[in-house]
Design a protein around this motif. Structure first.
Motif, PDB file in Angstrom:
ATOM      1  N   VAL A 157       0.833  -1.013   0.132  1.00 12.61           N
ATOM      2  CA  VAL A 157      -0.073   0.409   0.116  1.00 12.61           C
ATOM      3  C   VAL A 157       0.789   1.176   0.055  1.00 12.61           C
ATOM      4  O   VAL A 157       0.651   2.212  -0.567  1.00 12.61           O
ATOM      5  N   SER A 158       2.189   0.917   0.001  1.00 12.63           N
ATOM      6  CA  SER A 158       2.897   2.406   0.855  1.00 12.63           C
ATOM      7  C   SER A 158       3.420   3.009  -1.029  1.00 12.63           C
ATOM      8  O   SER A 158       3.734   3.741  -0.925  1.00 12.63           O
ATOM      9  N   GLU A 159       3.837   1.494  -2.085  1.00  9.89           N
ATOM     10  CA  GLU A 159       4.370   1.745  -2.523  1.00  9.89           C
ATOM     11  C   GLU A 159       3.385   2.571  -3.494  1.00  9.89           C
ATOM     12  O   GLU A 159       3.240   3.039  -4.509  1.00  9.89           O
ATOM     13  N   LEU A 160       1.580   1.745  -2.963  1.00  5.21           N
ATOM     14  CA  LEU A 160       0.516   2.069  -4.104  1.00  5.21           C
ATOM     15  C   LEU A 160       0.703   3.986  -3.601  1.00  5.21           C
ATOM     16  O   LEU A 160      -0.031   4.893  -4.877  1.00  5.21           O
ATOM     17  N   GLN A 161       0.650   4.661  -2.636  1.00  2.89           N
ATOM     18  CA  GLN A 161       0.089   5.616  -2.123  1.00  2.89           C
ATOM     19  C   GLN A 161       1.306   6.499  -2.980  1.00  2.89           C
ATOM     20  O   GLN A 161       1.442   8.151  -3.379  1.00  2.89           O
ATOM     21  N   SER A 162       2.747   5.668  -3.005  1.00  2.96           N
ATOM     22  CA  SER A 162       3.558   6.697  -3.244  1.00  2.96           C
ATOM     23  C   SER A 162       4.178   7.093  -4.464  1.00  2.96           C
ATOM     24  O   SER A 162       4.109   7.951  -5.557  1.00  2.96           O
ATOM     25  N   MET A 163       3.213   6.591  -5.968  1.00  2.00           N
ATOM     26  CA  MET A 163       2.685   6.131  -7.027  1.00  2.00           C
ATOM     27  C   MET A 163       1.591   7.251  -6.997  1.00  2.00           C
ATOM     28  O   MET A 163       2.116   8.192  -8.398  1.00  2.00           O
ATOM     29  N   ALA A 193      -3.418   7.785  -9.048  1.00  6.83           N
ATOM     30  CA  ALA A 193      -3.640   9.403  -8.072  1.00  6.83           C
ATOM     31  C   ALA A 193      -4.879   9.340  -7.430  1.00  6.83           C
ATOM     32  O   ALA A 193      -4.759   9.917  -7.128  1.00  6.83           O
ATOM     33  N   VAL A 194      -6.127   8.774  -8.321  1.00 14.95           N
ATOM     34  CA  VAL A 194      -7.664   9.109  -7.689  1.00 14.95           C
ATOM     35  C   VAL A 194      -8.403   7.947  -6.914  1.00 14.95           C
ATOM     36  O   VAL A 194      -9.174   7.955  -6.736  1.00 14.95           O
ATOM     37  N   GLY A 195      -6.794   7.430  -6.103  1.00 12.04           N
ATOM     38  CA  GLY A 195      -7.741   6.222  -5.385  1.00 12.04           C
ATOM     39  C   GLY A 195      -7.572   4.657  -5.910  1.00 12.04           C
ATOM     40  O   GLY A 195      -7.886   3.781  -5.297  1.00 12.04           O
ATOM     41  N   GLY A 196      -7.365   4.435  -7.250  1.00 14.19           N
ATOM     42  CA  GLY A 196      -7.358   3.606  -7.410  1.00 14.19           C
ATOM     43  C   GLY A 196      -7.050   1.972  -6.969  1.00 14.19           C
ATOM     44  O   GLY A 196      -5.509   2.225  -6.788  1.00 14.19           O
ATOM     45  N   TYR A 197      -7.470   0.935  -7.223  1.00 15.88           N
ATOM     46  CA  TYR A 197      -6.352  -0.238  -6.591  1.00 15.88           C
ATOM     47  C   TYR A 197      -6.216  -0.280  -5.027  1.00 15.88           C
ATOM     48  O   TYR A 197      -6.112  -1.212  -4.776  1.00 15.88           O
ATOM     49  N   GLN A 198      -7.165   1.279  -4.657  1.00 16.66           N
ATOM     50  CA  GLN A 198      -7.235   0.708  -2.940  1.00 16.66           C
ATOM     51  C   GLN A 198      -8.394  -0.093  -2.906  1.00 16.66           C
ATOM     52  O   GLN A 198      -7.802  -0.223  -1.529  1.00 16.66           O
ATOM     53  N   SER A 199      -9.271  -0.026  -3.209  1.00 20.00           N
ATOM     54  CA  SER A 199     -10.482  -0.660  -2.549  1.00 20.00           C
ATOM     55  C   SER A 199      -9.832  -2.069  -2.951  1.00 20.00           C
ATOM     56  O   SER A 199     -10.659  -3.167  -1.884  1.00 20.00           O
ATOM     57  N   LEU A 200      -9.338  -2.561  -3.517  1.00 20.82           N
ATOM     58  CA  LEU A 200      -8.917  -4.098  -3.784  1.00 20.82           C
ATOM     59  C   LEU A 200      -7.958  -4.129  -2.625  1.00 20.82           C
ATOM     60  O   LEU A 200      -8.199  -5.548  -2.292  1.00 20.82           O
ATOM     61  N   HIS A 201      -6.896  -3.405  -1.894  1.00 21.50           N
ATOM     62  CA  HIS A 201      -6.045  -3.833  -0.985  1.00 21.50           C
ATOM     63  C   HIS A 201      -7.346  -4.312  -0.277  1.00 21.50           C
ATOM     64  O   HIS A 201      -7.131  -4.728   1.492  1.00 21.50           O
ATOM     65  N   GLN A 202      -7.809  -2.565   0.428  1.00 17.24           N
ATOM     66  CA  GLN A 202      -8.911  -2.791   1.122  1.00 17.24           C
ATOM     67  C   GLN A 202      -9.794  -4.562   1.366  1.00 17.24           C
ATOM     68  O   GLN A 202      -9.364  -5.122   2.131  1.00 17.24           O
ATOM     69  N   ALA A 203     -10.099  -4.544   0.436  1.00 24.93           N
ATOM     70  CA  ALA A 203     -11.284  -6.095   0.892  1.00 24.93           C
ATOM     71  C   ALA A 203     -10.283  -7.253   0.377  1.00 24.93           C
ATOM     72  O   ALA A 203     -10.340  -8.043   1.591  1.00 24.93           O
ATOM     73  N   LEU A 204      -8.481  -6.860  -0.323  1.00 25.83           N
ATOM     74  CA  LEU A 204      -8.012  -8.128   0.009  1.00 25.83           C
ATOM     75  C   LEU A 204      -7.153  -7.883   1.621  1.00 25.83           C
ATOM     76  O   LEU A 204      -7.103  -9.407   2.328  1.00 25.83           O
ATOM     77  N   LEU A 205      -6.768  -7.030   1.792  1.00 27.73           N
ATOM     78  CA  LEU A 205      -6.254  -7.066   3.443  1.00 27.73           C
ATOM     79  C   LEU A 205      -6.947  -6.937   4.474  1.00 27.73           C
ATOM     80  O   LEU A 205      -6.551  -7.416   5.684  1.00 27.73           O
ATOM     81  N   GLU A 206      -8.063  -6.406   4.326  1.00 29.70           N
ATOM     82  CA  GLU A 206      -9.262  -5.639   5.919  1.00 29.70           C
ATOM     83  C   GLU A 206     -10.086  -7.002   5.556  1.00 29.70           C
ATOM     84  O   GLU A 206     -11.083  -6.431   6.570  1.00 29.70           O
ATOM     85  N   MET A 207     -10.620  -7.346   4.585  1.00 25.82           N
ATOM     86  CA  MET A 207     -12.009  -8.019   4.855  1.00 25.82           C
ATOM     87  C   MET A 207     -11.083  -9.542   4.666  1.00 25.82           C
ATOM     88  O   MET A 207     -10.353  -9.749   3.575  1.00 25.82           O
ATOM     89  N   THR A 208     -12.647  -9.987   5.021  1.00 21.28           N
ATOM     90  CA  THR A 208     -13.027 -11.506   4.541  1.00 21.28           C
ATOM     91  C   THR A 208     -13.527 -11.748   3.054  1.00 21.28           C
ATOM     92  O   THR A 208     -14.586 -10.875   3.158  1.00 21.28           O
ATOM     93  N   PRO A 209     -14.014 -12.210   2.307  1.00 21.06           N
ATOM     94  CA  PRO A 209     -13.916 -13.046   1.064  1.00 21.06           C
ATOM     95  C   PRO A 209     -16.318 -12.582   2.129  1.00 21.06           C
ATOM     96  O   PRO A 209     -16.950 -12.243   0.717  1.00 21.06           O
TER      97      PRO A 209
END
Lengths: 543, 238
Positions: free
Chosen positions: A3-9, A137-153
């Motif tokens: 996620v940090s790489e995502l944010q720095s990108m 830059a507009v927040g893309g792929y953060q929802s995927l990150h959230q789903a994979l690491l903070e939520m169960t299926p």
């Protein structure tokens, strides 16, 4: 990637962007009216003016006001230019320096724009669809990150169920329920399929989403894959959408490059890959079982359901099939929560719906409005009504499977149930405005011609019934029909509707039944005119 | 083996749970017309003649692919169903060029039988008189597309029983036709084993043996069933 790489990108990309961004719509609509030349000229003028540090010219997706293209937006100045020609380019650039412009500026408070609620289209016209950096830059792929690491299926499925999202392909089946069904099938090979075989005449919502924001669909599919336990997704897109295919290919390539698709996404145990399958030009392949046969490499013909694809789909494995717009809704639901999404729309139809507003309307284009917006507001306020002082006679929704909303019912709110009650359907989002010059029997004939040539030929009612229905309608249009033909027409409509194998045949008579319901007099008038002119030379009908 | 009990037209029927409504009806001697169904090959549910009504369900369901369920109440002969079935057969007759008087299958034709069964003595739809070819390139057999109703029985027997897959469907909608090989003349298709199963499977006179004339077509339907069930029943001769 983590996620940090995502944010720095994302930060890098935001820092890279120049103070002024000149956004040229290069989606199919504007491109066909000359956007490529406009963009080239704008780039040239920026260079000549020596503004390369202060401004940049970018390709973006749909800016919505399609009927007035080519469109150019300037941010953060908040300007939208319409009908831009290469000759206007210089004055758009000089306007950056505070000079008056010769180009046509669109009123930023135009109801077509202000009444929209962009959720699916939130990035459309703002980012370059061919650069993953801009999506990130507009927040893309953060929802995927959230789903994979903070939520169960199971959490993801619950979230989608609670949001009240319903299938945007037309049927309106609850998306959460569909996901839950596939998720509950025994572990093993499962598939996610995105249905991008949009084929209704006059509909271009899915094309615009894919051309303008392809990563959003990929991210939605990956989240779906995680939720149901699938590791492989297919996008079935029609060959008539070359730009959408190209943008999807680029997007998949970039997402793979950054590890956002592929193995161990965000260092989680989740793998997901997406392949594109290109349709060969058959409308029936939008029907899910025909689509499955087509992906499998067979002939695109439907099969009887049950078993539903959720149980036995691609290669007999449990398969989740959703429409492009449905997948495009997933990211905001995960990001902003089910409660937020469920607060938009009506009691039974949540969220927004994208419509392709076309036909006899002043402002044609792409709109996204909350469910429950009235047809009148869309057509008369946003669309600006019929050109040249004409009046709205009817609004067609649902394409060849749908029906007409007569002028008297324009105050109907747009939601799944209200439209069904009128004998039409939400459909995938085509909305065609017809004025008082339109002959409704000809409209029914047009749609029947479409169904006749798109029938796969497998079941008899659709294969032979649509041929006979089309001939009967032609008799009306040619003023050769009798009252017996009217009776015959209705009987055959009901037969085809009740006995056909798949949705294409079942819904093929809808445009006829709908026009018979609201405009029966037109059919009777044509019979009457035919009887009277038996001994007179024939006159051409309508326009 | 679990059993389901259901009623078909008011008659109580008990049958194995994995059977279809069509099988249940036939076991009880209740006739349901069919055209695309053929014992021994897969179902396609395309002809829509076997549609039945089930109490509590709005949609009509094809009996050939719908599994029986406990307590199911099936109606096979409501006026609506009879009406629709007649229209299906009328559509078939108007769609092709079916001239019984000169057809090899006259008097021995499933389409004719279906017409009699549903009470269709004429079609209310205008004849389409399509321009369709006849393929007599095969040394033993002929294919008259004028008489074809696209039931795809030939496609399925050739693929599923003979394993040759000589036949398939080409084009779409009203332009559909049965295609041999890679759209070659039948006689030029090297995959064809000349086994004649398609002749036995064909419901009409579309696929026929050369030399047969009006009303002379005979079929050996029992052969197909014998081949399919031989291993299971361990019956190697008949």
């Amino acid at each position: 990637m983590d996620v940090s790489e995502l944010q720095s990108m994302a930060k890098q990309e935001r820092d890279r962007q120049k103070p002024h961004r000149i956004l040229c719509c290069t989606a199919a609509g504007c491109l066909s009216s000359g956007a490529a030349k406009v963009k080239a000229r704008l780039e040239e003028e920026v260079n000549i003016a020596g503004l390369t540090q202060a401004a940049e010219v970018c390709s973006v997706g749909c800016l919505r006001f399609c009927g007035h293209g080519p469109l150019v937006a300037v941010v953060p100045d908040g300007l939208l230019y319409e009908q831009v020609t290469p000759e206007n380019a210089l004055s758009i650039i000089t306007a950056l320096q505070g000079k008056a412009t010769e180009a046509i500026l669109t009123d930023p408070h135009h109801p077509f724009l202000t009444h929209q609620m962009p959720i699916v289209l939130e990035n459309s016209g703002k980012i370059n669809p061919e650069r993953i950096e801009e999506y990130i830059a507009v927040g893309g792929y953060q929802s995927l990150h959230q789903a994979l690491l903070e939520m169960t299926p199971a959490d993801v499925v619950t979230e989608i169920s609670r949001s009240g999202l319903r299938g945007r392909g037309g049927g309106g089946y609850p998306t959460g329920l569909k996901w839950a069904t596939v998720a509950k099938m025994p572990t093993g090979q499962k598939y996610v399929v995105c249905n991008a075989d949009e084929g209704d005449p006059g509909a271009f919502m899915d094309r615009s989403v894919l051309e303008s924001d392809p990563h959003r669909v990929l991210e939605g599919m990956a989240i779906a894959g995680y939720a149901i336990g699938a590791h492989h997704g297919f996008i079935y897109v029609r060959a008539e959408y070359p730009l959408a295919i190209q943008h999807l290919q680029t997007a998949i390539h970039q997402a793979k490059h950054y590890g956002l698709l592929g193995s161990q996404i965000f260092d989680s145990p989740f793998d997901f890959k997406i392949d594109i399958r290109i349709g060969a030009g058959a409308f029936v392949c939008g029907e899910e079982t025909a689509l499955i046969h087509s992906i499998e490499g067979g002939r695109g013909t439907p099969r009887p359901r049950p078993p539903y694809p959720a149980e036995a789909g691609l290669w007999q494995c449990p398969t989740l099939i959703n429409n492009v717009e449905t997948f495009a809704n997933i990211v905001p639901i995960i990001r902003q929560g089910a409660d937020w999404y469920a607060s938009i729309g009506t009691e039974k139809s949540k969220g927004t719906k994208v419509f392709a507003l076309t036909g006899k309307v002043n402002h044609a284009g792409l709109i996204e409005v909350p469910m429950g917006t009235t047809v009148r507001q869309i057509v008369e306020v946003m669309g600006g009504g019929v050109p040249d002082g004409g009046t709205v006679k009817s609004v067609q929704t649902g394409g060849p499977s749908g029906g007409c909303i007569p002028a008297a019912e324009l105050d109907t709110p747009v939601d799944y149930e209200s439209l069904l009650k009128l004998g039409t359907m939400m459909g995938s989002g085509g909305m065609i405005v017809m004025d008082d010059q339109t002959n409704m029997v000809q409209i029914a004939q047009f749609y029947m011609d479409f169904c006749r040539s798109e029938s796969c030929g497998k079941c008899i009612p659709c294969r032979a019934g649509t041929v006979q229905l089309h001939q009967l309608l032609s008799k009306f249009v040619n003023r050769e029909a009798t009252l017996a033909d009217l009776e015959h027409l209705e009987a055959l409509c009901h037969m085809v509707q009740n006995t056909s194998l798949c949705g294409l045949g079942i819904s093929a008579p809808n445009p006829v039944l709908s026009t018979l319901r609201y405009f029966r007099q037109e059919y009777l008038d044509l019979i009457d005119q035919g009887q009277k002119s038996l001994h007179q030379p024939r006159v051409e009908l309508g326009r | 083996m679990s059993v389901r009990t259901l009623t078909i037209d008011g008659v109580d029927v008990a049958i194995a749970a994995d059977q279809t409504i069509l099988q249940a009806a036939r076991s009880a001697g209740i006739p349901i017309p069919t055209l695309c169904h053929l014992d021994g090959v897969s179902e396609v549910a395309a002809c829509r003649l076997c549609l039945v009504e089930i109490t509590g369900m709005q949609k009509l369901v094809p009996a050939c692919v719908t599994r029986v369920a406990e307590g199911m109440e099936v109606q096979t002969q409501t006026p609506k169903l009879q009406d629709y079935r007649r229209m299906v057969v009328e559509l078939l007759f108007s769609e092709g060029n079916h001239v019984c008087a000169i057809c090899v299958a006259n008097g021995n034709c499933d389409l004719q039988d279906a017409a009699i069964e549903v009470g269709m003595d004429h079609t209310r739809f205008p004849y389409q008189f399509p321009d369709r070819p006849v393929d007599i390139s095969h040394p033993q057999f002929g294919m008259d597309h004028n008489r074809c109703i696209l039931c795809t029985r030939c496609v399925r027997v050739c693929d599923e029983i003979e394993g040759a897959h000589v036949w398939d469907v080409a084009q779409r909608g009203a332009n559909c036709y049965i295609v041999s090989g890679m759209n070659q003349p039948w006689g030029a298709v090297s995959a064809c084993t000349s086994c004649g199963k398609c002749v036995d499977a064909c419901p009409t006179g579309a696929i026929f043996r050369k030399g047969e004339t009006t009303g002379e077509k005979e079929r050996d339907r029992a052969k197909l069933n014998f081949l399919v069930t031989a291993r299971e029943k361990k019956e190697w001769t008949r």
